[in-house]
Motif scaffolding. Sequence first.
Motif, mmCIF file in Angstrom:
data_model
loop_
_atom_site.group_PDB
_atom_site.id
_atom_site.type_symbol
_atom_site.label_atom_id
_atom_site.label_comp_id
_atom_site.label_asym_id
_atom_site.label_seq_id
_atom_site.Cartn_x
_atom_site.Cartn_y
_atom_site.Cartn_z
ATOM 1 N N TYR A 93 41.311 38.599 41.828
ATOM 2 C CA TYR A 93 42.737 38.291 41.922
ATOM 3 C C TYR A 93 42.951 37.276 43.049
ATOM 4 O O TYR A 93 42.479 37.470 44.179
ATOM 5 N N TYR A 94 43.669 36.209 42.710
ATOM 6 C CA TYR A 94 43.919 35.117 43.655
ATOM 7 C C TYR A 94 45.410 35.032 43.966
ATOM 8 O O TYR A 94 46.246 35.053 43.058
ATOM 9 N N CYS A 95 45.696 34.887 45.227
ATOM 10 C CA CYS A 95 47.057 34.633 45.674
ATOM 11 C C CYS A 95 47.291 33.125 45.692
ATOM 12 O O CYS A 95 46.381 32.356 46.004
ATOM 13 N N THR A 96 48.500 32.716 45.365
ATOM 14 C CA THR A 96 48.849 31.312 45.436
ATOM 15 C C THR A 96 50.274 31.166 45.955
ATOM 16 O O THR A 96 51.098 32.073 45.792
ATOM 17 N N ALA A 97 50.549 30.033 46.565
ATOM 18 C CA ALA A 97 51.889 29.772 47.081
ATOM 19 C C ALA A 97 52.142 28.267 47.100
ATOM 20 O O ALA A 97 51.234 27.483 47.375
ATOM 21 N N LYS A 98 53.385 27.912 46.793
ATOM 22 C CA LYS A 98 53.814 26.524 46.926
ATOM 23 C C LYS A 98 54.438 26.374 48.301
ATOM 24 O O LYS A 98 55.494 26.955 48.570
ATOM 25 N N GLY A 112 44.384 31.519 47.926
ATOM 26 C CA GLY A 112 43.548 32.387 48.719
ATOM 27 C C GLY A 112 42.125 32.385 48.195
ATOM 28 O O GLY A 112 41.822 31.736 47.185
ATOM 29 N N GLN A 113 41.265 33.124 48.868
ATOM 30 C CA GLN A 113 39.847 33.124 48.520
ATOM 31 C C GLN A 113 39.532 34.097 47.381
ATOM 32 O O GLN A 113 38.442 34.033 46.811
ATOM 33 N N GLY A 114 40.461 34.954 47.050
ATOM 34 C CA GLY A 114 40.255 35.903 45.961
ATOM 35 C C GLY A 114 39.814 37.261 46.469
ATOM 36 O O GLY A 114 39.099 37.369 47.472
ATOM 37 N N THR A 115 40.232 38.294 45.764
ATOM 38 C CA THR A 115 39.818 39.651 46.081
ATOM 39 C C THR A 115 39.450 40.362 44.778
ATOM 40 O O THR A 115 40.161 40.246 43.780
ATOM 41 N N GLN A 116 38.334 41.064 44.800
ATOM 42 C CA GLN A 116 37.825 41.703 43.579
ATOM 43 C C GLN A 116 38.548 43.018 43.323
ATOM 44 O O GLN A 116 38.684 43.854 44.222
ATOM 45 N N VAL A 117 38.988 43.172 42.090
ATOM 46 C CA VAL A 117 39.544 44.445 41.625
ATOM 47 C C VAL A 117 38.672 44.916 40.461
ATOM 48 O O VAL A 117 38.486 44.183 39.480
ATOM 49 N N THR A 118 38.122 46.106 40.605
ATOM 50 C CA THR A 118 37.276 46.672 39.563
ATOM 51 C C THR A 118 37.846 48.016 39.148
ATOM 52 O O THR A 118 38.056 48.891 39.995
#
Length: 121
Positions: A93-98, A112-118
């Motif tokens: 899952y990646y966060c993004t913002a304008k 963002g760098q991403g975070t794993q959701v399993t």
Amino acid sequence: QVQLVESGGGLVQAGGSLRLSCAASGSIFSINVMGWYRQAPGKQRELVADITGGGSTNYVDYVKGRFTISRDNAKNTVYLQMNSLKPEDTAVYYCTAKIQVASWISLRDYWGQGTQVTVSS
């Protein structure tokens, strides 16, 4: 320099919940839309949900009723509360913002760098 830092991912059983957080920091003049994307193995990155500065939200159909996006403008932070998780929600899952870093500079997308959701079955 602007950074988006995610937290809150992990391993959970089907039916469980997780809450993701993403904090923006650095030289920030204003933040417009903030959102969450996800990318499963072998698939394209896709929008999960996003939220405007005024609080208007948008969700992809298959998370409606299960996921809730929110934000704290004072903290430049966006959250994703994920309930009733399914194995098919497994992804990075990646966060993004304008973000606008100065009044004379256009909005730009930051990630963002991403975070794993399993989610295990």
